[in-house]
Design a protein around this motif. Structure first.
Motif, short mmCIF file in Angstrom:
data_model
loop_
_atom_site.label_atom_id
_atom_site.label_comp_id
_atom_site.label_asym_id
_atom_site.label_seq_id
_atom_site.Cartn_x
_atom_site.Cartn_y
_atom_site.Cartn_z
N THR A 55 -11.01 11.97 -26.56
CA THR A 55 -12.30 12.47 -27.03
C THR A 55 -12.14 13.84 -27.67
O THR A 55 -12.68 14.12 -28.74
CB THR A 55 -13.31 12.56 -25.87
N ASN A 105 -18.20 8.36 -26.09
CA ASN A 105 -17.25 7.33 -25.66
C ASN A 105 -17.96 6.39 -24.70
O ASN A 105 -19.13 6.62 -24.34
CB ASN A 105 -16.00 7.98 -25.05
N ASN A 131 -18.74 5.02 -35.51
CA ASN A 131 -17.58 5.07 -34.63
C ASN A 131 -16.44 5.72 -35.38
O ASN A 131 -16.44 5.80 -36.63
CB ASN A 131 -17.19 3.66 -34.18
N SER A 263 -11.41 1.42 -25.46
CA SER A 263 -11.90 2.79 -25.37
C SER A 263 -12.22 3.21 -26.80
O SER A 263 -11.35 3.21 -27.66
CB SER A 263 -10.83 3.71 -24.78
N TRP A 264 -13.49 3.49 -27.05
CA TRP A 264 -13.91 3.87 -28.40
C TRP A 264 -14.47 5.29 -28.39
O TRP A 264 -14.95 5.77 -27.36
CB TRP A 264 -14.93 2.89 -28.98
N PHE A 265 -14.40 5.91 -29.53
CA PHE A 265 -14.83 7.30 -29.66
C PHE A 265 -15.59 7.43 -30.97
O PHE A 265 -15.04 7.19 -32.04
CB PHE A 265 -13.61 8.23 -29.64
#
Length: 338
Positions: A55, A105, A131, A263-265
């Motif tokens: 992050t 996130n 995203n 896991s996305w940010f």
């Protein structure tokens, strides 16, 4: 009518029509100016996590890009704690003037709404912009188990109930819910051993204190490459470019055909931010993710770029929130923000 009179009338009409056009333009929503918007003061990028993690990395990459392209200072502020809700709460209280940006996130922006009883904000207080990246989670086994695939893991659990434990970075974290969903979909049971962070969980996995580890792709992947862990699967629909030999969960069993966890940010603004600001920031994100140096940084994280329109990101986050809500409900998980 005389020629001079006609000329004067046409000129007057031209002036009036021009004035009317200007008045109309003044009344048009500022969305018509789109990417022309620029900040007028220092931009704060709130990272609801400690320095050094994914992050934080994405926040710093975005800050450097915006400062270069907008010609205005952009600073990262780490506001960690309470599963990311402290930093996120800071953003929802701010004006939507484009000068406060959130790097979100799954924790504070999808999982928190279902798992925490005393949430301090709601999803509709934030506006999705785009995203940035997605990173797979990875399921691995200690070599002493002899387990080298998800199929072998399923067979082992069925033949040896209660003999395996799995560990994660903590209750309600993405790796925990990843494996909980796997167990739900396959109808299997295992004891979860939560740790206070990914580091301690990885060390327990390497020591064999737990037999199965559910983790982010990094830092587990280097341990897999060194032969210290057996990789069973990655959790995204597609294989990771960083580890193309590791199969996906979807490939591994019919029950997992729709498995998709990452896991996305991504980037959010306060809900009150007008369309021109959202569009301007979205444009800059697209430009950033197209840069060759940023592509190299993203690849080094084991991630892939995941740019989209504000609507696409909003829909994605809503789907993620619903997915995790179902997993959390079936697990019977409830916690307090602390």
């Amino acid at each position: 009518m005389e020629r001079n009179a006609v000329t004067q009338l046409l000129s007057r009409r031209h002036v009036l029509s021009g004035a009317t056009a200007l008045s109309s333009a003044a009344l048009l929503p500022r969305a018509s100016y789109g990417a022309d918007w620029r900040p007028s003061e220092t931009v704060r990028i709130i990272v609801p996590a400690a320095a050094g993690g994914s992050t934080d990395v994405m926040g710093r990459l975005l800050a450097a890009h915006l400062q270069m392209n907008w010609g205005q200072s952009a600073v990262v502020e780490n506001r960690s704690g309470a599963g990311g809700t402290i930093g996120t709460s800071e953003v929802v209280r701010q004006k939507g003037d484009g000068h406060t940006i959130l790097i979100g996130n799954p924790g504070p922006n999808a999982i928190a709404y279902s798992i925490f009883r005393n949430m301090t904000y709601k999803a509709d207080q934030l506006q999705a912009v785009s995203n940035l990246i997605r990173i797979p989670n990875i399921i691995s086994a200690h070599p002493s188990t002899g387990i080298k695939s998800i199929g072998e893991l399923i067979a082992y659990i069925k033949a040896n109930p209660d003999k395996l434990t799995y560990g994660s970075s903590g209750i309600g974290q993405s790796p925990h819910l990843t494996f909980a969903w796997f167990l739900q979909l396959t109808g299997l049971k295992m004891v979860h051993v939560p740790f206070r962070g990914a580091g301690p969980a990885l060390q327990a996995g390497l020591a064999g204190d737990i037999q199965i580890l559910s983790d982010n792709l990094y830092p587990s992947l280097p341990q897999v490459q060194d032969g210290k862990l057996n990789a069973l699967a990655v959790t995204t629909p597609e294989r990771s470019a960083s580890a193309p030999d590791i199969p996906t969960m979807r490939e591994s069993a019919p029950e997992l055909a729709k498995f998709d966890v990452s896991s996305w940010f991504g980037v959010f603004l306060p809900k009150s931010a007008p369309a021109p600001i959202v569009e301007a920031l979205n444009t800059q994100i697209k430009l950033m993710l197209e840069r060759d140096d940023i592509k190299k940084n993203i690849a080094a994280m084991g991630a892939r770029a995941d740019y989209g329109s504000p609507q696409q990101f909003s829909d994605f986050v809503a789907a993620e929130t619903a997915k995790f809500a179902g997993i959390i409900k079936q697990e019977g998980l409830q916690m307090d923000v602390n």
